[in-house]
Design a protein around this motif. Sequence first.
Motif, mmCIF file in Angstrom:
data_model
loop_
_atom_site.group_PDB
_atom_site.id
_atom_site.type_symbol
_atom_site.label_atom_id
_atom_site.label_comp_id
_atom_site.label_asym_id
_atom_site.label_seq_id
_atom_site.Cartn_x
_atom_site.Cartn_y
_atom_site.Cartn_z
ATOM 1 N N UNK A 42 -28.285 -26.372 -11.302
ATOM 2 C CA UNK A 42 -26.823 -26.306 -11.378
ATOM 3 C C UNK A 42 -26.304 -24.939 -10.963
ATOM 4 N N UNK A 43 -27.001 -23.889 -11.377
ATOM 5 C CA UNK A 43 -26.568 -22.528 -11.049
ATOM 6 C C UNK A 43 -26.637 -22.265 -9.549
ATOM 7 N N UNK A 44 -27.762 -22.582 -8.914
ATOM 8 C CA UNK A 44 -27.863 -22.296 -7.476
ATOM 9 C C UNK A 44 -26.972 -23.235 -6.665
ATOM 10 N N UNK A 45 -26.764 -24.458 -7.146
ATOM 11 C CA UNK A 45 -25.856 -25.378 -6.469
ATOM 12 C C UNK A 45 -24.436 -24.814 -6.484
ATOM 13 N N UNK A 46 -24.006 -24.350 -7.650
ATOM 14 C CA UNK A 46 -22.652 -23.797 -7.766
ATOM 15 C C UNK A 46 -22.495 -22.536 -6.920
ATOM 16 N N UNK A 47 -23.522 -21.699 -6.861
ATOM 17 C CA UNK A 47 -23.471 -20.505 -6.019
ATOM 18 C C UNK A 47 -23.340 -20.892 -4.550
ATOM 19 N N UNK A 48 -24.015 -21.951 -4.144
ATOM 20 C CA UNK A 48 -24.005 -22.364 -2.739
ATOM 21 C C UNK A 48 -22.726 -23.093 -2.346
ATOM 22 N N UNK A 49 -22.181 -23.933 -3.248
ATOM 23 C CA UNK A 49 -21.075 -24.809 -2.865
ATOM 24 C C UNK A 49 -19.777 -24.583 -3.632
ATOM 25 N N UNK A 50 -19.791 -23.698 -4.623
ATOM 26 C CA UNK A 50 -18.568 -23.376 -5.341
ATOM 27 C C UNK A 50 -18.163 -24.373 -6.421
ATOM 28 N N UNK A 51 -18.950 -25.405 -6.597
ATOM 29 C CA UNK A 51 -18.693 -26.419 -7.617
ATOM 30 C C UNK A 51 -20.006 -26.762 -8.297
ATOM 31 N N UNK A 52 -19.928 -27.224 -9.533
ATOM 32 C CA UNK A 52 -21.134 -27.710 -10.190
ATOM 33 C C UNK A 52 -21.564 -29.013 -9.500
ATOM 34 N N UNK A 53 -22.834 -29.388 -9.622
ATOM 35 C CA UNK A 53 -23.259 -30.656 -9.015
ATOM 36 C C UNK A 53 -22.446 -31.851 -9.523
ATOM 37 N N UNK A 54 -22.119 -31.857 -10.811
ATOM 38 C CA UNK A 54 -21.342 -32.964 -11.377
ATOM 39 C C UNK A 54 -19.935 -33.018 -10.772
ATOM 40 N N UNK A 55 -19.291 -31.861 -10.654
ATOM 41 C CA UNK A 55 -17.955 -31.820 -10.052
ATOM 42 C C UNK A 55 -17.998 -32.254 -8.595
ATOM 43 N N UNK A 56 -19.027 -31.780 -7.871
ATOM 44 C CA UNK A 56 -19.156 -32.158 -6.460
ATOM 45 C C UNK A 56 -19.331 -33.667 -6.345
ATOM 46 N N UNK A 57 -20.181 -34.225 -7.207
ATOM 47 C CA UNK A 57 -20.424 -35.675 -7.164
ATOM 48 C C UNK A 57 -19.144 -36.434 -7.467
ATOM 49 N N UNK A 58 -18.398 -36.001 -8.478
ATOM 50 C CA UNK A 58 -17.153 -36.692 -8.831
ATOM 51 C C UNK A 58 -16.142 -36.665 -7.687
ATOM 52 N N UNK A 59 -16.081 -35.564 -6.960
ATOM 53 C CA UNK A 59 -15.120 -35.446 -5.859
ATOM 54 C C UNK A 59 -15.560 -36.167 -4.588
#
Length: 82
Positions: free
Chosen positions: A54-71
């Motif tokens: 979750x941490x490296x995903x958020x650093x790379x994409x600016x959103x948590x994996x859960x938020x990215x998935x929801x959007x």
Amino acid sequence: MAGPCTRAGHLRAHLRDRDLSAARIASLADQNAQYRTIAAIGHSWGFVDATHFSKVFKQAYGLSPRSWRDLNRPPSPPPEGR
């Protein structure tokens, strides 16, 4: 010329970025995987620790994996008969 540690660090970063991208595209946006946990998705792409994923995903994409998935989840098909 870069030393072996620098090359190894670049390789690790490249592999991590590749795995993050694959997790983002192939798993998080997949409607069939909508009930899989974020930890399970991260683990399937080689991330042993869900918090680290979750941490490296958020650093790379600016959103948590859960938020990215929801959007980015495809819309559900309408119920039959309507």
